[in-house]
Design a protein around this motif. Structure first.
Motif, short mmCIF file in Angstrom:
data_model
loop_
_atom_site.label_atom_id
_atom_site.label_comp_id
_atom_site.label_asym_id
_atom_site.label_seq_id
_atom_site.Cartn_x
_atom_site.Cartn_y
_atom_site.Cartn_z
N UNK A 196 85.48 81.72 -40.64
CA UNK A 196 86.13 81.34 -38.95
C UNK A 196 85.41 79.89 -38.99
N UNK A 197 84.03 79.13 -40.16
CA UNK A 197 83.57 78.30 -40.46
C UNK A 197 83.63 77.71 -41.62
N UNK A 198 85.21 77.28 -42.52
CA UNK A 198 84.97 77.20 -43.58
C UNK A 198 83.91 75.86 -43.85
N UNK A 199 83.27 75.60 -44.86
CA UNK A 199 82.41 74.28 -45.48
C UNK A 199 80.91 74.51 -44.62
N UNK A 200 80.77 75.26 -43.69
CA UNK A 200 79.82 75.31 -42.46
C UNK A 200 78.35 76.36 -43.80
N UNK A 212 82.45 78.65 -48.91
CA UNK A 212 80.65 78.00 -48.89
C UNK A 212 79.99 77.58 -49.98
N UNK A 213 78.89 76.68 -49.88
CA UNK A 213 78.21 76.16 -50.82
C UNK A 213 77.31 77.00 -51.54
N UNK A 214 77.00 77.80 -53.04
CA UNK A 214 76.03 77.40 -54.02
C UNK A 214 75.08 76.36 -53.60
N UNK A 215 73.88 77.64 -53.51
CA UNK A 215 72.54 76.15 -53.69
C UNK A 215 71.09 77.10 -54.39
N UNK A 216 71.10 76.36 -55.52
CA UNK A 216 69.91 77.48 -56.87
C UNK A 216 68.63 76.51 -56.34
N UNK A 217 67.89 78.22 -56.22
CA UNK A 217 66.24 78.07 -56.51
C UNK A 217 65.90 78.85 -57.36
N UNK A 254 67.29 78.93 -44.92
CA UNK A 254 68.09 79.65 -45.66
C UNK A 254 68.34 80.53 -44.56
N UNK A 255 69.88 80.76 -44.50
CA UNK A 255 70.62 81.46 -44.06
C UNK A 255 70.73 82.82 -44.27
N UNK A 256 71.53 82.52 -45.42
CA UNK A 256 72.39 84.10 -47.18
C UNK A 256 71.95 83.79 -48.10
N UNK A 257 71.65 84.63 -48.34
CA UNK A 257 71.27 85.35 -50.20
C UNK A 257 71.42 86.09 -50.79
N UNK A 258 71.94 85.86 -52.50
CA UNK A 258 72.12 87.03 -52.58
C UNK A 258 71.32 87.07 -54.18
N UNK A 259 69.70 87.39 -54.02
CA UNK A 259 69.37 87.94 -55.35
C UNK A 259 68.43 89.12 -54.99
N UNK A 260 67.72 89.17 -56.22
CA UNK A 260 67.11 90.51 -56.70
C UNK A 260 66.56 90.85 -55.73
N UNK A 261 66.62 92.78 -55.44
CA UNK A 261 65.38 93.05 -54.57
C UNK A 261 64.38 93.33 -54.66
N UNK A 262 63.73 93.41 -55.74
CA UNK A 262 62.04 93.23 -55.61
C UNK A 262 61.64 92.37 -55.27
#
Length: 205
Positions: free
Chosen positions: A29-33, A60-65, A80-88
């Motif tokens: 519903x919010x492309x690019x946001x 959505x844009x990927x932001x690498x850390x 940062x509002x959304x993230x995919x990362x290792x559970x540890x």
């Protein structure tokens, strides 16, 4: 492969999405946001995020850390509002309700965060990935050396204090055989080749 853990999809508590489906609908519903963070280009969290984008046509844009720790620091600051990362890296924050876990990417729930649903339970059953720690050797290393390393590593991670520390960090512990690890790597390469090709991810030099 001495230890592995799920990747986890987490969101900042200020985000209204309470489930993966709600997050997908919000992004659509919010492309690019929105953007999502991972622990670096080519990391399993990055691939998991790109797969979600590819599967559901998300803009959505990927932001690498540089690792999971900086991601969580950014989330705590509300940047940062959304993230995919290792559970540890995220488990203690999920348990403290500082971030919201939407799914773990393994077939079973993690004992570390038992209230976080699996990808299948979240409605995206094809979205299974693992964050793993492995030991590799140069091609051509003699089998007897490989076998000795494997035996030594299996002995170390079976030590109660080592096993306890790894499990406390949300890792599942167990040294599979060198041949099984090789098969696992091949399966991972085959699984993610299409995602890498279709999303034109940059090559890591």
């Amino acid at each position: 492969m001495p230890a592995q853990a799920p990747n986890v999809l987490v969101v900042h508590p200020s985000l209204e999405a309470k489930t993966v489906k709600e997050l997908i609908d919000l992004i659509k519903a919010n492309p690019g946001k929105y953007s999502y963070a991972s622990a670096g280009v080519g990391q399993t969290g990055h691939l998991a995020g790109e797969f979600l984008k590819l599967k559901y046509g998300l803009d959505m844009t990927h932001v690498p850390f540089n690792g999971g720790g900086p991601i969580m620091n950014s989330m705590m600051g509300g940047h940062t509002l959304i993230a995919f990362l290792g559970l540890p890296s995220a488990a203690s924050f999920i348990k403290a309700d500082k971030v919201r876990g939407l799914m773990v990417t393994t077939p079973q729930r993690s004992p570390a965060v038992p209230n976080v649903p699996t990808a299948r339970e979240a409605g995206v059953p094809e979205h299974e990935t693992v964050f793993f720690q492995g030991v590799l050797a140069p091609a051509g290393t003699p089998k007897e050396i490989i076998d000795k390393w494997h035996a030594d590593i299996a002995e170390v991670i079976a030590m109660p204090d080592v096993k306890q520390k790894l499990e406390a960090s949300s890792y599942a512990v167990g040294a599979n055989t060198p041949s099984d690890f090789a098969k696992f790597i091949k399966t991972e390469v085959d699984q993610w080749a299409k995602v890498i090709e279709e999303t034109k991810l940059p090559k890591v030099q």
